[in-house]
Design an enzyme around this catalytic site. Structure first.
Site, PDB file in Angstrom:
ATOM      1  CG  HIS A 205      16.242  70.569  75.274  1.00 55.98           C
ATOM      2  ND1 HIS A 205      15.563  71.004  76.380  1.00 55.98           N
ATOM      3  CD2 HIS A 205      16.581  71.681  74.588  1.00 55.98           C
ATOM      4  CE1 HIS A 205      15.502  72.320  76.372  1.00 55.98           C
ATOM      5  NE2 HIS A 205      16.121  72.761  75.292  1.00 55.98           N
ATOM      6  CD  GLU A 208      23.676  64.519  67.335  1.00 51.38           C
ATOM      7  OE1 GLU A 208      22.498  64.853  67.177  1.00 51.38           O
ATOM      8  OE2 GLU A 208      24.625  65.037  66.724  1.00 51.38           O
ATOM      9  CG  HIS A 329      22.184  78.122  72.232  1.00 47.42           C
ATOM     10  ND1 HIS A 329      21.673  76.903  71.912  1.00 47.42           N
ATOM     11  CD2 HIS A 329      23.424  78.176  71.732  1.00 47.42           C
ATOM     12  CE1 HIS A 329      22.580  76.218  71.246  1.00 47.42           C
ATOM     13  NE2 HIS A 329      23.647  76.961  71.132  1.00 47.42           N
ATOM     14  CG  ASN A 330      17.727  80.968  74.671  1.00 49.05           C
ATOM     15  OD1 ASN A 330      18.144  81.174  73.544  1.00 49.05           O
ATOM     16  ND2 ASN A 330      16.650  80.257  74.908  1.00 49.05           N
ATOM     17  CG  HIS A 404      21.012  78.928  68.275  1.00 49.84           C
ATOM     18  ND1 HIS A 404      20.267  79.256  67.163  1.00 49.84           N
ATOM     19  CD2 HIS A 404      20.149  78.308  69.115  1.00 49.84           C
ATOM     20  CE1 HIS A 404      19.023  78.865  67.339  1.00 49.84           C
ATOM     21  NE2 HIS A 404      18.905  78.282  68.497  1.00 49.84           N
ATOM     22  CE  LYS A 480      15.142  65.122  69.602  1.00 49.39           C
ATOM     23  NZ  LYS A 480      15.697  66.482  69.415  1.00 49.39           N
TER      24      LYS A 480
END
Lengths: 481, 129
Positions: A205, A208, A329-330, A404, A480
């Site tokens: 995760h 950015e 995404h999930n 993805h 990060k």
């Protein structure tokens, strides 16, 4: 752990796993020759075949070009199930329910912003907690507030001052999934979630900062506010400990349900229940609630990212930063698709795959209706990411789904070994990419070489017609966990 | 070492070897502790009870490790070693324990316990990272 599954090449970008044994349908993998070679020696293709064993599957068990070995479903897996004869499987959604990404576009250009990027990444690092077990001391939800988050998702966040109403139409499902049942979420899950809203977490995760480096479709890019050089903020996170616990809580029930409904399982992690069963209804309520928590989580992080932009570049920079899009995404969702020439409602599982609805789809907000749905594909922190649009091809072939991300090519252990004699932070800084991280270990594990080149994945998707390239983004600063 | 990590691209897979179920739990705790905390020293100061059920040895092992992970993640109880009816360890202390990685879950993927020719048990466990 090698696979013995047979694979047949269909064309340059499609491979069939022919139905055999207990499979109820074929597997269909989107990849070029190189990406298929990357799969040798792990269980990802076997996992595609395993998914094809599940009852009520409609069409093939599909895998995207970023397919890699997961648990239950492969990462990059898509499968649709009939509402009467099919199942829902927590292993087809994953532990990080509604893990997803959102992209913000600022009004700044990279040349304007570059001199102050250090201040910006420091402000983001301070404002958005990251790292193992990250929590917020300024947003601790009382029980009623948490239930509001679970029921209303990003809408709750906007109503409580985190963002603006216009954000909601740029989020998949407007940031609120129907069918959420906060009562189906265990006390354990609520306990884990109450102080984690607005936190990025750790592992892959990130937050950015990047800029538009290359444009493939100038008209679409302009519509999305992604002109060349535009500064952007990418956020990748999900439902944090709350979602992990919801999935974990469901598995014992689903194992019992699989036995109760006599569903043979090639892998216990594919445990599932018929969609019409009480076990499925309970999971459905909890999964949607966790998904709403994830939408709210990203909404809060976007709010704090705007605040950081405001601190560094002035209040106008915060106000003029707009949400490009936010995708899951999930997830598993009930959607209408065309199957064998007829419209049909099915339950689409996407695990490490993105919805990619085409132009004209009624679920898209009016400002995206003629464009198609924006699709956000993060790469690694040293190279680039992409923005795509959904296509008719995806709607026809993949239940409106596409890839993805890049997909890992090195295990964390291999990455650390490779990084040990080097200083990845310094290397990235030398490339003009500033990194702030809770530990050096995470940076090493997430080093760019740990991932496949995402352009290989995106090129396959584009060439196969299940996504259309709009712009490429390059990173300049990364937070990060 | 009663456990060894296998190469796994996205997550962490570990093989546990022990003469019996209690030994598998001990090896599982050691592997999980390494994933979470690397080589941080963990004292055996307290014991927390765990009741792990399951239809077979594999499910009991996974369910036991799921509880150990929950105690760490939700209650910051750092595992040192398996106990007959629980897990021993101590509360997390930032000055002594280095949390190096998030483990999302202990999965049932490929969960299987086999008895080898030497009579010992061998299990593979995949952790979601």
């Amino acid at each position: 752990m090698e696979t013995s599954v047979r694979i047949e090449r269909i064309d340059a970008y499609r491979w069939r796993v022919p139905r055999h044994g207990g499979m109820r349908t074929d597997g269909l993998i989107f990849a070029d020759e190189g990406l298929m070679r990357d799969l040798e020696g792990d269980q990802a293709v076997q996992q595609v075949a395993n998914v094809a064993h599940l009852p009520g599957i409609v069409g093939p068990a599909i895998a995207m070009p970023d397919i890699h070995w997961g648990y239950g479903f492969p990462i990059g897996g898509v499968a649709a199930f009939d509402l009467e004869t099919g199942v829902v499987s927590p292993g087809g959604v994953g532990y990080d329910i509604n893990c997803g990404v959102r992209l913000l576009a600022t009004s700044l250009s990279i040349s304007e912003a570059r001199p102050r990027l250090g201040a910006l990444v420091d402000a983001l690092y301070r404002t958005i907690p990251s790292g193992v077990g990250a929590s917020r001391s300024d947003v601790i939800l009382q029980r009623r507030e948490l239930e509001g988050v679970l029921r209303d998702g990003a809408r709750w966040a906007v109503e409580h001052g985190f963002g603006v109403p216009a954000d909601l139409e740029a989020i998949e499902a407007n940031g609120t999934l129907e069918g959420a049942d906060p009562g189906a979420v265990s006390d354990r899950a609520k306990e884990r979630g109450k102080s984690q809203l607005g936190t990025v977490g750790s592992g892959n995760h990130f937050v950015e900062v990047g800029y538009v480096a290359e444009t493939f479709d100038a008209a679409a890019a302009a519509r999305l506010g992604l002109e060349p050089g535009r500064l952007t903020v990418f956020i990748h996170s999900g439902s944090r400990g709350l979602g992990y616990q919801v999935c974990d809580d469901s598995l014992e029930t689903m194992l019992r349900a699989s036995a109760k409904y006599a569903i043979p399982l090639p892998d216990k992690q594919l445990c599932c229940a018929p969609l019409a069963s009480p076990e499925a209804r309970h999971y459905w309520g909890a999964m949607n609630a966790a998904a709403n928590f994830a939408f709210a989580n990203r909404q809060l992080m976007a709010h704090y990212a705007r605040r950081a932009l405001g601190q560094v570049f002035g209040p106008e920079a915060a106000e003029r930063t707009h949400l490009v899009y936010d995708v899951c995404h999930n997830i598993a969702k009930i959607e209408r698709h065309e199957v064998a020439g007829a419209p049909r409602r099915v339950c689409v599982h996407r695990k490490g795959a993105t919805r990619a609805f085409p132009p004209g789809h009624p679920e898209l907000a009016s400002r995206f209706r003629d464009l198609g749905q924006p699709v956000l594909i993060p790469g690694d922190m040293g190279r680039y990411s992409y923005v795509l649009l959904g296509t008719d091809g995806a709607y026809r072939e993949t239940f409106g789904s596409t890839c993805h991300g890049a997909g890992r090519r090195l295990s964390r252990h291999q990455a650390k070994k490779l990084a040990r004699p080097r200083n990845i932070l310094r290397e990235l800084e030398a490339q003009g990419i500033l990194v702030r991280a809770a530990t050096r270990g995470t940076v090493d594990e997430e080093m760019p070489e740990a991932y496949k080149d995402v352009s290989r994945v995106v090129d396959v998707v584009h060439a196969a017609g299940i996504g259309r390239k709009v712009v490429q983004l390059k990173p300049v600063a990364v937070v990060k966990g | 070492m009663p456990y060894r990590f296998l190469s796994h691209t996205a997550d962490a897979a570990v093989v546990l070897e022990a003469p019996d179920e209690a030994g598998l739990r001990a090896a599982g705790v050691a592997a999980l502790r390494e994933l979470l905390l690397g080589d941080s020293p963990v004292a055996v100061a307290l014991e927390r009870p765990i009741r792990a059920s399951g239809n077979d040895t594999a499910e009991r092992l996974i369910n036991y490790l799921r509880e150990v992970l929950y105690l760490y993640d939700a209650e910051r109880f750092v595992p040192a070693e398996a106990a007959a009816e629980g897990v021993r360890g101590e509360p997390f202390q930032a000055d002594r324990h280095r949390a190096i990685r998030e483990v999302k879950a202990v999965t049932y993927h490929g969960a299987e316990v086999r008895r080898g020719a030497d009579g010992g048990l061998r299990a593979t466990v995949v952790f979601d990272l």
